[in-house]
Design an enzyme around this catalytic site. Structure first.
Site, PDB file in Angstrom:
ATOM      1  N   GLY A  11      25.027  47.601  69.672  1.00 23.49           N
ATOM      2  CA  GLY A  11      24.733  48.979  70.044  1.00 23.49           C
ATOM      3  C   GLY A  11      23.444  49.263  69.066  1.00 23.49           C
ATOM      4  N   GLY A  14      20.724  52.112  69.771  1.00 23.51           N
ATOM      5  CA  GLY A  14      21.512  53.515  69.988  1.00 23.51           C
ATOM      6  C   GLY A  14      21.084  54.448  68.760  1.00 23.51           C
ATOM      7  N   ASP A  37      22.114  44.066  71.444  1.00 28.02           N
ATOM      8  CA  ASP A  37      22.242  45.176  72.177  1.00 28.02           C
ATOM      9  C   ASP A  37      21.771  44.722  73.896  1.00 28.02           C
ATOM     10  OD1 ASP A  37      21.881  48.555  71.488  1.00 28.02           O
ATOM     11  OD2 ASP A  37      21.161  47.743  73.376  1.00 28.02           O
ATOM     12  N   ILE A  57      27.996  42.719  74.563  1.00 28.78           N
ATOM     13  CA  ILE A  57      29.290  42.623  73.837  1.00 28.78           C
ATOM     14  C   ILE A  57      30.475  41.828  74.617  1.00 28.78           C
ATOM     15  CG2 ILE A  57      28.772  44.262  72.236  1.00 28.78           C
ATOM     16  CD1 ILE A  57      30.745  46.051  73.587  1.00 28.78           C
ATOM     17  N   TYR A 156      37.182  57.612  77.572  1.00 30.94           N
ATOM     18  CA  TYR A 156      36.522  57.405  76.045  1.00 30.94           C
ATOM     19  C   TYR A 156      37.290  57.734  74.879  1.00 30.94           C
ATOM     20  CZ  TYR A 156      33.071  58.478  72.408  1.00 30.94           C
ATOM     21  OH  TYR A 156      32.324  58.372  71.179  1.00 30.94           O
ATOM     22  N   LYS A 160      38.886  54.993  72.350  1.00 32.76           N
ATOM     23  CA  LYS A 160      38.687  55.125  70.743  1.00 32.76           C
ATOM     24  C   LYS A 160      40.007  55.172  70.191  1.00 32.76           C
ATOM     25  CE  LYS A 160      34.283  55.645  70.552  1.00 32.76           C
ATOM     26  NZ  LYS A 160      33.509  54.390  69.893  1.00 32.76           N
TER      27      LYS A 160
HETATM   28  C1  AKB Z   1      30.338  62.391  72.949  1.00 34.26           C
HETATM   29  O1  AKB Z   1      30.122  63.474  73.403  1.00 34.26           O
HETATM   30  O2  AKB Z   1      30.824  61.478  73.772  1.00 34.26           O
HETATM   31  C2  AKB Z   1      30.149  61.944  71.563  1.00 34.26           C
HETATM   32  C3  AKB Z   1      31.454  62.117  71.043  1.00 34.26           C
HETATM   33  C4  AKB Z   1      31.797  63.130  70.528  1.00 34.26           C
HETATM   34  O3  AKB Z   1      32.044  60.994  70.593  1.00 34.26           O
HETATM   35  N1  AKB Z   1      29.009  62.644  71.204  1.00 34.26           N
END
Ligand code: AKB
Length: 341
Positions: A11, A14, A37, A57, A156, A160
């Site tokens: 990445g 980025g 990337d 990836i 997301y 994480k």
């Molecule tokens: C997002 O907004 O997705 C990112 C974060 C806060 O991880 N910037």
């Protein structure tokens, strides 16, 4: 195979990659950098790296090629789909954010087994790994600790949090039933980043993007409608401090680290406080608010601020920029130069 130990950045084109390449290839501690990337690097960045691989990836054959050509002892795994983008394609987000990360952990494990040294692995997690159930709880919680409210409400955030656990597994428990001890080949180090603000780049696909978007729009004289309420509060950090935190964590002696995942904070202004600073800097800026209630719900589930006392104790996290100095000493001079304000 290049015998010179190399670092791999995924990445790399980025926001964070932009600044990290510059830092890693400057000065006496300059390292040989290899990047991966989907998008090619900008020419001035490409000139600073040993080789750039353009690809995914998820392409395990491409990762095998990197293993064959380079001895890697550090990985900065930055490739990811951010929170808003991930909500529109949850299955793709899982593939990229989770299977992609697993591929890079396996890559690091193989490298560590082949050259015999632990591969220090940086992973950017996020405040999105938190999930505050409602506004009163968020207000009462204030600065949250790493192990509080780990109930993410987005794909997301779930990605994480799971990858934080994967990293701890590869570092401390990998193949624990095998006859020989195979763990310890990966030294996973992770920061839970707040919203990041860069003077050089504008983020895409995130939900904390309202702040950098507002600044860059005003600097270009473009009208901007903020998609969250003025009282919205989450933590932020200036990009140079984010990269400094990465480099400090990655160079910290292993024995100093009591965790694999650390909160890092800097400042936590409300959207209204951001707007006031932007108006002060660009009095003719056309700024307004059009709340996107669904994206609002996401930032409402994120903490108002984070407790980063463990990061400060273990490896000396010390952001240089406050909210005011981030604006006046970093952002405004750079964006004015960038857009000719
Ligand atoms: C997002 O907004 O997705 C990112 C974060 C806060 O991880 N910037």
């Amino acid at each position: 195979m290049s015998r010179n130990p190399s670092v791999l950045i995924t990445g790399a084109s980025g926001e964070i990659g932009h600044e990290l390449i510059a830092r890693l290839t400057t000065g006496t501690a300059a390292r040989q950098v290899v990047t991966l990337d989907l998008n090619p690097l900008q020419p001035q960045l490409a000139a600073r790296v040993r080789q750039q691989f353009t690809g995914s990836i998820l392409d395990t054959q491409l990762l095998e090629r990197v293993i064959a050509e380079y001895e890697v002892d550090r990985v900065y795994h930055l490739a990811a789909l951010l929170s808003t983008r991930s909500e529109f394609s949850p299955a793709l987000a899982h593939k990229v954010n989770v299977e992609g990360t697993l591929n890079l952990l396996e890559f690091a494990q193989k490298q560590g087994e082949s050259h015999g040294r632990p591969v220090v692995f940086f992973y950017p997690s996020s405040i999105a790994a938190f999930g505050l159930p409602d506004a009163p709880t968020k207000a009462a919680a204030g600065r949250v600790k790493e192990d509080d409210f780990n109930f993410p409400t987005t794909m997301y955030g779930a990605n994480k949090l799971y990858c934080e656990h994967l990293g701890r597994y590869y570092t401390r428990h990998y193949k624990q039933l095998a006859a020989e001890n195979l763990s310890g080949k990966v030294d996973f180090r992770c920061l839970r980043f707040p919203g990041l603000i860069s003077a050089e780049t504008v983020p895409s696909g995130g939900t904390s993007d309202y702040a950098p978007e507002m600044i860059h729009a005003a600097a270009q004289g473009t009208p901007y409608a903020c998609f969250v309420r003025p009282d919205t509060r989450i933590p932020f950090m200036a990009m140079p401090d984010a990269v400094e935190a990465i480099l400090r964590l990655m160079s910290a002696p292993r024995e100093k680290l009591t965790r694999t995942v650390y909160n890092v904070g800097a400042f936590a202004p409300s959207a209204a406080e951001f707007e006031a600073e932007v108006r002060a800097a660009f009095p003719r800026a056309a700024l307004g608010t059009t709340v996107d209630t669904k994206r609002q719900a996401i930032v409402d589930s994120w903490p108002a601020d984070v407790d980063d006392s463990t990061a400060r104790r273990d490896w000396g996290h010390a952001p240089k920029y406050t909210f005011a100095s981030a604006f006046h000493e970093y952002l405004m001079p750079s964006v004015r130069k960038r857009y000719g304000g």
